[in-house]
Design a protein around this motif. Structure first.
Motif, PDB file in Angstrom:
ATOM      1  N   ALA A 186      31.946  98.176 -12.504  1.00  0.00           N
ATOM      2  CA  ALA A 186      32.850  97.207 -11.985  1.00  0.00           C
ATOM      3  C   ALA A 186      33.692  96.954 -13.009  1.00  0.00           C
ATOM      4  O   ALA A 186      33.459  96.917 -14.243  1.00  0.00           O
ATOM      5  N   ALA A 187      35.043  96.441 -12.637  1.00  0.00           N
ATOM      6  CA  ALA A 187      36.035  95.986 -13.719  1.00  0.00           C
ATOM      7  C   ALA A 187      36.894  95.040 -12.961  1.00  0.00           C
ATOM      8  O   ALA A 187      36.918  95.092 -11.686  1.00  0.00           O
ATOM      9  N   SER A 188      37.257  94.058 -13.655  1.00  0.00           N
ATOM     10  CA  SER A 188      38.376  93.137 -13.224  1.00  0.00           C
ATOM     11  C   SER A 188      39.324  92.577 -14.199  1.00  0.00           C
ATOM     12  O   SER A 188      39.256  92.747 -15.301  1.00  0.00           O
ATOM     13  N   SER A 189      40.135  91.647 -13.836  1.00  0.00           N
ATOM     14  CA  SER A 189      41.405  91.152 -14.564  1.00  0.00           C
ATOM     15  C   SER A 189      40.689  90.022 -15.312  1.00  0.00           C
ATOM     16  O   SER A 189      41.407  89.575 -16.241  1.00  0.00           O
ATOM     17  N   LEU A 240      40.287  92.244 -20.863  1.00  0.00           N
ATOM     18  CA  LEU A 240      41.597  92.268 -19.619  1.00  0.00           C
ATOM     19  C   LEU A 240      42.087  90.876 -19.646  1.00  0.00           C
ATOM     20  O   LEU A 240      43.500  90.663 -19.474  1.00  0.00           O
ATOM     21  N   ALA A 241      41.374  89.876 -19.814  1.00  0.00           N
ATOM     22  CA  ALA A 241      41.764  88.454 -19.678  1.00  0.00           C
ATOM     23  C   ALA A 241      42.899  88.131 -20.674  1.00  0.00           C
ATOM     24  O   ALA A 241      43.673  87.231 -20.176  1.00  0.00           O
ATOM     25  N   LYS A 242      42.791  88.611 -21.870  1.00  0.00           N
ATOM     26  CA  LYS A 242      43.605  88.247 -22.890  1.00  0.00           C
ATOM     27  C   LYS A 242      45.171  88.672 -22.994  1.00  0.00           C
ATOM     28  O   LYS A 242      46.122  88.424 -23.406  1.00  0.00           O
ATOM     29  N   THR A 243      45.285  89.864 -21.929  1.00  0.00           N
ATOM     30  CA  THR A 243      46.591  90.738 -21.886  1.00  0.00           C
ATOM     31  C   THR A 243      47.401  89.934 -21.236  1.00  0.00           C
ATOM     32  O   THR A 243      47.369  89.183 -20.165  1.00  0.00           O
ATOM     33  N   LYS A 244      48.759  90.127 -22.028  1.00  0.00           N
ATOM     34  CA  LYS A 244      49.828  89.534 -21.142  1.00  0.00           C
ATOM     35  C   LYS A 244      50.678  90.495 -20.292  1.00  0.00           C
ATOM     36  O   LYS A 244      50.380  91.462 -20.618  1.00  0.00           O
ATOM     37  N   GLY A 245      51.281  89.830 -19.255  1.00  0.00           N
ATOM     38  CA  GLY A 245      52.181  90.849 -18.422  1.00  0.00           C
ATOM     39  C   GLY A 245      51.993  90.371 -16.860  1.00  0.00           C
ATOM     40  O   GLY A 245      51.205  89.148 -16.510  1.00  0.00           O
ATOM     41  N   THR A 246      52.670  90.991 -16.111  1.00  0.00           N
ATOM     42  CA  THR A 246      52.690  90.768 -14.849  1.00  0.00           C
ATOM     43  C   THR A 246      51.211  91.276 -13.985  1.00  0.00           C
ATOM     44  O   THR A 246      50.631  91.958 -14.495  1.00  0.00           O
ATOM     45  N   LYS A 247      51.295  90.717 -12.958  1.00  0.00           N
ATOM     46  CA  LYS A 247      49.925  90.948 -12.063  1.00  0.00           C
ATOM     47  C   LYS A 247      49.712  92.461 -11.964  1.00  0.00           C
ATOM     48  O   LYS A 247      48.599  92.806 -11.762  1.00  0.00           O
ATOM     49  N   THR A 248      50.942  93.182 -11.613  1.00  0.00           N
ATOM     50  CA  THR A 248      51.023  94.662 -11.266  1.00  0.00           C
ATOM     51  C   THR A 248      50.470  95.188 -12.617  1.00  0.00           C
ATOM     52  O   THR A 248      49.830  96.185 -12.543  1.00  0.00           O
ATOM     53  N   GLU A 249      51.097  95.011 -13.811  1.00  0.00           N
ATOM     54  CA  GLU A 249      50.767  95.510 -15.123  1.00  0.00           C
ATOM     55  C   GLU A 249      49.207  95.555 -15.224  1.00  0.00           C
ATOM     56  O   GLU A 249      48.627  96.403 -15.614  1.00  0.00           O
ATOM     57  N   VAL A 250      48.660  94.240 -15.077  1.00  0.00           N
ATOM     58  CA  VAL A 250      47.522  93.988 -15.261  1.00  0.00           C
ATOM     59  C   VAL A 250      46.439  94.588 -14.522  1.00  0.00           C
ATOM     60  O   VAL A 250      45.359  95.326 -14.565  1.00  0.00           O
ATOM     61  N   ALA A 251      47.065  94.925 -13.212  1.00  0.00           N
ATOM     62  CA  ALA A 251      45.990  95.610 -12.141  1.00  0.00           C
ATOM     63  C   ALA A 251      46.151  97.252 -12.731  1.00  0.00           C
ATOM     64  O   ALA A 251      45.011  97.787 -12.228  1.00  0.00           O
TER      65      ALA A 251
END
Length: 118
Positions: free
Chosen positions: A53-56, A61-72
């Motif tokens: 499993a993986a999630s935002s 991944l929670a530290k990364t900045k960017g749009t929701k689409t980029e995080v996805a």
């Protein structure tokens, strides 16, 4: 009177799940999208277990900045890397009743870029 958006999505989700089941050879890559986060699981439905499993919300991944689409997209790459470590290359994609567009599409493309086949 028509269905609400959530009722419509649940109907589509049930219809997809009738035909799409994950096995040990070809597990199911299930996507859940909330308003702010996105989650992905690789599931063996026969055994009833989540393999990876993986999630935002994961720490890296929670530290990364960017749009929701980029995080996805990053979540898709993360799930593909974890799946490859577990010896999984071929999966069945389950979009969870969501349209194949936006964040769901971005997650799928990220997983494909990292080497998952579906």
């Amino acid at each position: 009177m028509g269905l609400s958006k959530t009722e419509r999505r649940l109907r589509i989700r049930r219809r997809i799940r009738k035909v799409s089941t994950g096995t040990a050879q070809k597990p199911r890559l299930a996507v859940f999208r909330s308003n702010s986060e996105i989650y992905a699981q690789v599931i063996d439905d026969v055994a009833g277990t989540t393999l990876v499993a993986a999630s935002s919300r994961d720490k890296e991944l929670a530290k990364t900045k960017g749009t929701k689409t980029e995080v996805a997209n990053l979540v898709g790459k993360a799930i593909a890397e974890k799946a490859k470590e577990a010896g999984i290359e071929l999966v069945a994609f389950d979009r969870g009743g969501n349209l194949y567009h936006g964040r769901v599409k971005s997650l799928a493309e990220g997983a494909r870029e990292a080497g998952l086949k579906f």
